[in-house]
Design a protein around this motif. Structure first.
Motif, short mmCIF file in Angstrom:
data_model
loop_
_atom_site.label_atom_id
_atom_site.label_comp_id
_atom_site.label_asym_id
_atom_site.label_seq_id
_atom_site.Cartn_x
_atom_site.Cartn_y
_atom_site.Cartn_z
N GLN A 1 0.82 -1.20 0.00
CA GLN A 1 0.00 0.00 0.00
C GLN A 1 0.86 1.25 0.00
OE1 GLN A 1 -3.20 0.23 -0.42
NE2 GLN A 1 -3.11 -1.99 -0.64
N HIS A 2 1.85 1.22 0.83
CA HIS A 2 2.70 2.40 0.97
C HIS A 2 3.43 2.72 -0.34
CE1 HIS A 2 4.82 5.42 3.20
NE2 HIS A 2 5.99 4.93 2.88
N LEU A 3 3.96 1.71 -0.95
CA LEU A 3 4.66 1.95 -2.21
C LEU A 3 3.72 2.50 -3.26
CD1 LEU A 3 7.32 -0.77 -3.00
CD2 LEU A 3 7.51 1.36 -1.76
N LYS A 4 2.51 1.97 -3.26
CA LYS A 4 1.54 2.48 -4.23
C LYS A 4 1.29 3.96 -4.00
CE LYS A 4 -0.98 -1.62 -5.62
NZ LYS A 4 -1.98 -2.59 -5.19
N SER A 5 1.22 4.32 -2.74
CA SER A 5 0.95 5.73 -2.45
C SER A 5 2.13 6.60 -2.83
CB SER A 5 0.60 5.91 -0.98
OG SER A 5 1.77 5.74 -0.20
N LEU A 6 3.32 6.07 -2.68
CA LEU A 6 4.49 6.86 -3.02
C LEU A 6 4.59 7.10 -4.52
CD1 LEU A 6 7.36 5.43 -0.80
CD2 LEU A 6 6.10 7.52 -0.49
N LYS A 7 4.17 6.12 -5.24
CA LYS A 7 4.36 6.22 -6.67
C LYS A 7 3.43 7.25 -7.28
CE LYS A 7 6.29 2.68 -8.78
NZ LYS A 7 7.55 3.19 -8.28
N GLY A 8 2.36 7.52 -6.58
CA GLY A 8 1.46 8.53 -7.11
C GLY A 8 0.64 7.97 -8.24
#
Lengths: 641, 366
Positions: A142-149
């Motif tokens: 989830q976190h990586l998805k949010s970082l990627k924008g």
């Protein structure tokens, strides 16, 4: 610890005799043989860093907490670990460690990683209880998805993913290089691009620089050098390669000039560049007696430029290119892309604007106390020019009352590795008066031979006001040190301030130095076993002796025979030497006596005529089978930094 | 009885299988989010996936916290996805949007003559630029996330630790770092190889600075450019000279150019120690260089002053290596070979203070 040790250590872990164990074991074996085995043995514990590209690992590395490691894991995929035939013998060796240990280590490592990961994820942190592996992983997703924008990106053909976006990476490079990027055209030196960081370094804005000629900003004396680097048309006669194996010169095949200009050819050079000084106040004292008054002249700092040549087709460049004025024969725009780094010794911030303490100067003494180097700051303090002091003994300038104390310090510093502080003492200036100094001495020891080469003295002026307070102290000091001076220092008769009789004072230093030499000679064993710590001093002391004689240009005899000195004087000082002995042992203890300090010049190397060839030699020599870290066991050397 | 047990075991095996499958799927999801090539992605093992994820997150935090990008591009920094290039720079590159960016970045990296390394204060390698492959024979994904102490020469660990710590002097010198360390490398002279017997120590010259962040303190990091020694560059310049020294740094040979640059003839330098020829305040610099040579066999000195014959001094920088002074032969492998130091010295400045005679050598009359 050599690489071979690691192999031995790692090799112990892998391998197995029983076929059922093979699956588990082979994984570990492969983890031994791949990158993880490049790590030190202690850290290989449980590490499963087997990221050899052809080995597919997904799904095969399972950590099953609920299962003991001894149960053969029939579900484990182990397709590609297959039988590397030549690894069989390694597998056999690796069985020594129980598999449960291996498994445990792997589990621990994985758990450790999961913990680290959960610490990184913001949503994991506030939760006080420890989360299980799966949840942490899901949150990571989830976190990586949010970082990627919002960008979906990875499907594009051109797109090459990277851990840092290109923009950030460029800035990171500039930041790490601690300099500024610039691009200059080769023929005119026109600055086509410069990065923002130039403002911090040279204090010019980007706008001021872009479009200008680089040569406007370079020191006149360096222009030739820079032109040489930018241009490439002439053939360089010095470009010869040397075959390291035979030492013979080999003609380079490709036309040198062509190679230089082609894209990718590297450049590296130093040049002085102007920088823009804002504040003008020049208020410091003039320390250099011989330099002229500081003019309001252009300030330069030394910039190290490294980069490479690039060439772009002019058609692509549009307005920014060199197209307007010069239609060159080639339709390519050649330029140098480089980063400029300033070196701190001459950086604008440091040069001339740092307040140098006007009350300090540094000198170098030979072992016998003669000045071999005098910092220019001494002149304002002492009145002498450096050349007036050089070659003379420091004892000629010390006040009579301070002689015993300073002689004692002199002895100490020759035998000690630490910095020795003197008390306040008086030093005669050129004009006859005395200035109070306090000095810190340490003997500089050659890191290789462990021999004292000279003494470095940092001398600080003590303000006059405190002098009165110390005066009584000082005179009492000199009295007591004379009393309890166990050294049989010859009493210097009739020292006066006239230069003529100072010759006796000068002999003190020589005597002290000779004491050390005699001590070395006495204690070095004639058998010259390689293990003896004193065998090297035996070889080196004649050299030092010569060094001392060389440092006396006025021809004063410095050899062993001095008036009043006899060998019997040295003997009673045995007590003093006992401390010195342990110090000498300490100094030489780390010596790796296996090395033959032969200073024979290699046959092929004398014919080196340029540094590039020298570098080529270095590279080829280092890349041959001679692995220096094997030849010398660095573990045995106890260097203290 | 046994049939019952068998059945139970089968059930538990099935359950375990399902659990593992779920876990694998999540790992798969995670790996697909990582900015690595698909071919690399498919081959990552689980610990590596986690390591790279940690690195990715850490780099993002570092960029957010540290002011590494300047104002004009900060809008790009906030979007941690694709970023837009600067208009001016675009003109320099070939066409193609993403392609141009990447090429530009490559350009920046090429200038470095080495690779970038970002270390946490604990020694974790948070980031390595992808050109590390070229220099070390090991790829970015293989190395990132590990701890530097696992790769470095055991004798250099202390020095690395010291460089990771903040020192008192850092206040004045901007926490700059300049040191040499040895790292295990997979490169041999025959190209890339991870075979153990040929793994070698690569000597890296590392320069950079320590970025200290008060809060969060985890955002402190050491930013370094690392270049392998010896430096193989075409430093064709008239302002250099080559010299050879015995291990105690006494000259055993010097090429003719030293006469033009420093005024000494090669003959008068033989047997002289380099420590005699330098400014007293640079003793530490030379000592450090010498120690690096003894320990690590290669070194780049920082700048120091060499005295010119007759008066004054010049600023120089030396690149040196320890080499066998006779040609290595196989039969002598085990015996102790004589070593010497080969030095290439670059003169950086003109002669400063030419009339000032600071050392006794300069006063000797011809």
């Amino acid at each position: 610890m050599s690489v071979r040790d690691t192999l031995a250590g790692g090799g112990d872990r892998a391998g197995g005799g029983e076929p059922t164990e093979d699956l588990l074991v082979e994984e570990n074996q492969s983890s031994c043989m791949s990158l993880s085995s490049l790590m030190t043995a202690s850290s290989v514990a449980g590490s499963s860093m087997s990221t050899e590209m052809p080995r597919k690992r997904k799904g095969s590395m399972e950590n099953q907490d609920s299962r003991s490691a001894s149960i053969p894991d029939v579900d484990m995929e182990d397709d590609q670990n297959g039988s590397d035939g030549d690894d069989q013998h390694v597998k056999m060796k690796c069985i020594r460690e129980p598999h449960s240990q291996i498994e445990k280590r792997r589990r621990d490592k994985m758990n450790h990683l999961i913990d680290k990961l959960s610490a990184m994820i913001p949503t994991c942190n506030p939760l006080s209880r420890k989360l299980d592996k799966l949840t942490v992983l899901r949150m990571a997703v989830q976190h990586l998805k949010s970082l990627k924008g919002s960008s979906s990106s990875f499907s594009e053909a051109h797109y090459k993913p990277s851990f840092i976006p290109n923009e950030e990476l460029k800035h990171l490079v500039i930041k790490a290089a601690d300099g500024f990027l610039f691009v200059v055209g080769c023929d005119r030196g026109k600055i086509v691009f410069v990065s923002e960081s130039v403002t911090k370094i040279l204090n010019y804005s980007r706008a001021e620089l872009i479009g200008q000629s680089l040569f406007d900003y370079i020191h006149p004396k360096d222009m030739g050098k820079v032109k040489e680097q930018l241009s490439a048309s002439e053939l360089y006669p010095r470009e010869r390669l040397i075959d390291a194996k035979t030492g013979l010169q080999v003609q380079a095949d490709l036309p040198v000039g062509g190679a230089r200009l082609c894209s990718g050819a590297r450049r590296s050079f130093f040049c002085r560049m102007k920088y823009n000084k804002i504040s003008v106040k020049v208020e410091e004292k003039e320390f250099q007696a011989s330099s002229s008054k500081k003019k309001e002249s252009q300030k330069y700092c030394t910039v190290h430029c490294t980069g490479y040549m690039r060439s772009w087709p002019t058609s692509q460049l549009g307005a920014e290119g060199e197209g307007e004025a010069d239609k060159q024969d080639s339709s390519h725009f050649s330029c140098l892309v480089a980063v400029g780094r300033v070196h701190s010794h001459s950086s604008p911030q440091v040069n001339g604007e740092v307040k140098v303490k006007s009350t300090e100067f540094t000198t170098r003494y030979a072992m016998d106390g003669k000045f071999t180097f005098v910092d220019q700051r001494a002149t304002t303090i002492l009145g002498y020019l450096p050349q007036e002091l050089l070659g003379t003994s420091c004892y000629e300038y010390f006040h009579q009352d301070d002689l015993p104390h300073l002689a004692d310090r002199h002895r100490k510093v020759l035998r000690s590795k630490e910095k020795i502080e003197t008390n306040f003492y008086k030093f005669k200036t050129k004009y006859g008066s005395f200035v109070t100094l306090q000095s810190q001495w340490f003997s500089f020891v050659n890191p290789w031979t462990k021999e004292v080469e000279y003494i470095v003295s940092t001398n600080t002026v003590i303000a006059q006001a405190s002098r009165s307070g110390n005066k009584s102290e000082q005179s009492s000091n000199s009295k007591t040190s004379e009393e309890d001076g166990k050294k049989s220092l010859p009493i210097i008769p009739g020292i006066s301030t006239t230069p003529g009789s100072m010759i006796y004072a000068g002999s003190i230093g020589t005597q002290i130095a000779n004491e050390l030499l005699d001590f070395n000679r006495m204690n070095s064993s004639p058998s010259s076993g390689n293990v003896s710590p004193f065998s090297l001093p035996l070889d080196k002391s004649p050299q030092i002796h010569n060094q001392i004689s060389n440092n006396v240009p006025n021809g004063e005899a410095t050899d062993v025979e001095m008036p009043g000195k006899s060998s019997s004087e040295d003997e009673p000082q045995g007590a003093a030497f006992s401390g010195g002995e342990t110090l000498m042992a300490h100094l030489s203890s780390g010596e790796n006596s296996q090395l033959d300090l032969d200073s024979v010049v290699g046959p092929g190397l004398s014919s080196l005529s340029n540094d590039e060839a020298a570098m080529a030699v270095i590279m080829s020599l280092l890349e041959t089978d001679t692995n220096l870290s094997d030849a010398v066991d660095f573990e045995e050397m106890h260097w203290s930094l | 009885m046994t049939a019952d047990k068998e059945r139970r075991r089968a059930i538990s095996r099935e359950a375990a299988k399902r659990r593992r499958q779920v876990e694998s799927d999540v790992f798969g999801d995670l790996s697909r989010l990582l900015p690595v090539q698909p071919s690399v992605q498919a081959n990552l093992d689980k610990p590596s996936i986690i390591r790279l994820t940690i690195s990715y997150i850490r780099m993002h935090t570092l960029f957010k916290v540290n002011t590494w990008t300047n104002a004009e591009t900060s809008h790009a920094a906030s979007k941690y996805g694709r970023s837009l290039g600067n208009g001016e720079e675009q003109q320099m590159c070939d066409g193609g949007w993403g392609h141009a960016e990447k090429e530009e970045t490559n350009m920046y990296l090429s200038i470095l003559d080495g690779f970038l390394m970002v270390l946490s204060t604990g020694g974790d390698v948070i980031y390595l630029s992808d050109n590390v492959n070229k220099y070390m024979g090991l790829t970015q994904t293989e190395l990132m996330g590990h701890n530097i102490f696992d790769f470095a020469h055991p004798c250099d660990l202390e020095e690395i630790r010291n460089n990771l710590r903040l020192m008192a002097e850092d206040v004045w010198c901007d926490a700059k770092r300049d040191f040499v360390m040895r790292i295990k490398s997979g490169l041999t002279n025959r190209g890339r190889s991870s075979h153990l017997k040929t793994a070698t120590w690569k000597v890296l010259h590392c320069r950079g600075r320590l970025n200290v962040c008060a809060s969060p303190s985890s955002a402190s990091c050491l930013l370094l450019t690392c270049r392998p020694l010896p430096l193989s560059h075409t430093l064709l310049s008239t302002h250099t000279f080559t010299s050879q020294h015995s291990m105690d740094m006494r000259f055993t040979y010097c090429d003719q150019r030293v006469t033009l640059l420093l005024g000494y003839s090669p003959e008068e330098l033989l047997g002289r120690s380099i420590y005699d020829l330098c400014h007293v305040l640079d003793t530490n610099c030379l000592t450090q260089n010498h120690l690096n040579l003894c320990w690590k066999s290669q070194s780049v000195s920082s700048q120091y002053r060499m005295l010119v014959r007759g008066g004054g001094y010049v600023w120089v920088e030396s690149h040196s290596a320890v080499i066998p002074s006779v040609r290595p032969s196989k039969s002598r492998r085990s015996s102790h070979q004589p070593l010497s130091i080969l030095c290439v010295t670059y003169v950086l400045s003109g002669v400063e203070e030419p009339s000032l005679q600071l050392s006794v050598d300069q006063t000797v009359n011809r």
